[in-house]
Design a protein around this motif. Sequence first.
Motif, mmCIF file in Angstrom:
data_model
loop_
_atom_site.group_PDB
_atom_site.id
_atom_site.type_symbol
_atom_site.label_atom_id
_atom_site.label_comp_id
_atom_site.label_asym_id
_atom_site.label_seq_id
_atom_site.Cartn_x
_atom_site.Cartn_y
_atom_site.Cartn_z
ATOM 1 N N PRO A 1 -27.109 6.834 -4.663
ATOM 2 C CA PRO A 1 -25.876 6.770 -5.460
ATOM 3 C C PRO A 1 -25.167 5.422 -5.319
ATOM 4 N N ASP A 2 -24.246 5.170 -6.220
ATOM 5 C CA ASP A 2 -23.454 3.944 -6.225
ATOM 6 C C ASP A 2 -22.678 3.818 -4.915
ATOM 7 N N LEU A 3 -22.577 2.598 -4.427
ATOM 8 C CA LEU A 3 -21.928 2.319 -3.156
ATOM 9 C C LEU A 3 -20.486 2.829 -3.114
ATOM 10 N N THR A 4 -19.738 2.622 -4.166
ATOM 11 C CA THR A 4 -18.337 3.069 -4.148
ATOM 12 C C THR A 4 -18.245 4.594 -4.102
ATOM 13 N N VAL A 5 -19.205 5.282 -4.720
ATOM 14 C CA VAL A 5 -19.234 6.749 -4.654
ATOM 15 C C VAL A 5 -19.492 7.188 -3.212
ATOM 16 N N VAL A 6 -20.453 6.558 -2.570
ATOM 17 C CA VAL A 6 -20.786 6.890 -1.184
ATOM 18 C C VAL A 6 -19.585 6.629 -0.280
ATOM 19 N N LEU A 7 -18.950 5.494 -0.454
ATOM 20 C CA LEU A 7 -17.783 5.164 0.356
ATOM 21 C C LEU A 7 -16.682 6.206 0.156
ATOM 22 N N GLU A 8 -16.419 6.577 -1.061
ATOM 23 C CA GLU A 8 -15.384 7.581 -1.333
ATOM 24 C C GLU A 8 -15.752 8.932 -0.733
ATOM 25 N N GLN A 9 -17.039 9.283 -0.734
ATOM 26 C CA GLN A 9 -17.466 10.526 -0.097
ATOM 27 C C GLN A 9 -17.194 10.487 1.401
ATOM 28 N N LEU A 10 -17.455 9.343 2.024
ATOM 29 C CA LEU A 10 -17.182 9.204 3.458
ATOM 30 C C LEU A 10 -15.681 9.245 3.738
ATOM 31 N N ARG B 1 -10.127 3.640 3.871
ATOM 32 C CA ARG B 1 -10.101 2.534 2.909
ATOM 33 C C ARG B 1 -8.655 2.261 2.536
ATOM 34 N N THR B 2 -8.195 1.063 2.888
ATOM 35 C CA THR B 2 -6.866 0.632 2.463
ATOM 36 C C THR B 2 -7.080 -0.351 1.317
ATOM 37 N N ALA B 3 -6.017 -0.986 0.879
ATOM 38 C CA ALA B 3 -6.123 -1.923 -0.236
ATOM 39 C C ALA B 3 -7.122 -3.042 0.046
ATOM 40 N N SER B 4 -7.215 -3.480 1.287
ATOM 41 C CA SER B 4 -8.081 -4.624 1.576
ATOM 42 C C SER B 4 -9.081 -4.401 2.708
ATOM 43 N N ARG B 5 -8.989 -3.272 3.391
ATOM 44 C CA ARG B 5 -9.832 -3.077 4.581
ATOM 45 C C ARG B 5 -10.573 -1.741 4.561
ATOM 46 N N LEU B 6 -11.761 -1.779 5.152
ATOM 47 C CA LEU B 6 -12.571 -0.589 5.378
ATOM 48 C C LEU B 6 -12.761 -0.433 6.878
ATOM 49 N N SER B 7 -12.854 0.805 7.332
ATOM 50 C CA SER B 7 -13.132 1.032 8.745
ATOM 51 C C SER B 7 -13.661 2.446 8.940
ATOM 52 N N LEU B 8 -14.285 2.655 10.078
ATOM 53 C CA LEU B 8 -14.687 3.995 10.490
ATOM 54 C C LEU B 8 -13.492 4.680 11.124
ATOM 55 N N THR B 9 -13.389 5.956 10.927
ATOM 56 C CA THR B 9 -12.392 6.744 11.640
ATOM 57 C C THR B 9 -13.031 7.233 12.938
ATOM 58 N N GLN B 10 -12.244 7.871 13.784
ATOM 59 C CA GLN B 10 -12.813 8.459 15.003
ATOM 60 C C GLN B 10 -13.857 9.513 14.650
#
Length: 136
Positions: free
Chosen positions: A63-72, A80-89
Motif C-alpha cells: 500500500p501507499d506509504l501515507t496510508v501505512v503511516l496513517e494506519q500506524l 505524526r505532527t505537522a513536521s515530525r514523525l516518531s514512534l510511540t511507546q
Amino acid sequence: MTDRPIGWWIKHVDQLIEESFDRVLAGEGIGRKHWRVLNALAGGVTTLPELDRALAPFREAGPDLTVVLEQLVSRGWARRTASRLSLTQSGAAARERLVKAIAAHRGRVTEGIDQRSQRATVAILRQIARNLAVGR
C-alpha cells in the motif's frame, strides 16, 4: 524433487521465506511496509520526505506509504505532527516484539544448518549473482 535445478530451488525457498515472514508480521496485524516504516522511525527518520527516501526501494510493493503511516498512527504506534514523525511507546514495544519474533523465525529458517554451511551457501549465491550481473 531433488533433481530440480538451482533456479527452481532459489525461487521456491524465496517464496517460502516471503510467505513465512509475512505470517510473522501478520501476528501483529501488519504487513511488510508497516515493518519497514517502524524500522525507519526507530532508526531516526523524523520527516515524511526522509521516510519516503528511506523506503524508495520498496515504493512499488504494498500500500501507499501515507496510508501505512496513517494506519500506524491510528493504532497508536506512530505519531505524526505537522513536521515530525516518531514512534510511540506502543510502537516501540510492538517493534521489539517483532524483532524477537523475526529473530526466532530466522533461527527456524536456518535450523540444522551450521555456520560454516550458511557462510558457504551465501558465498555461492553471491558468486552466482556476480556471474549473472556481468554484462547487464
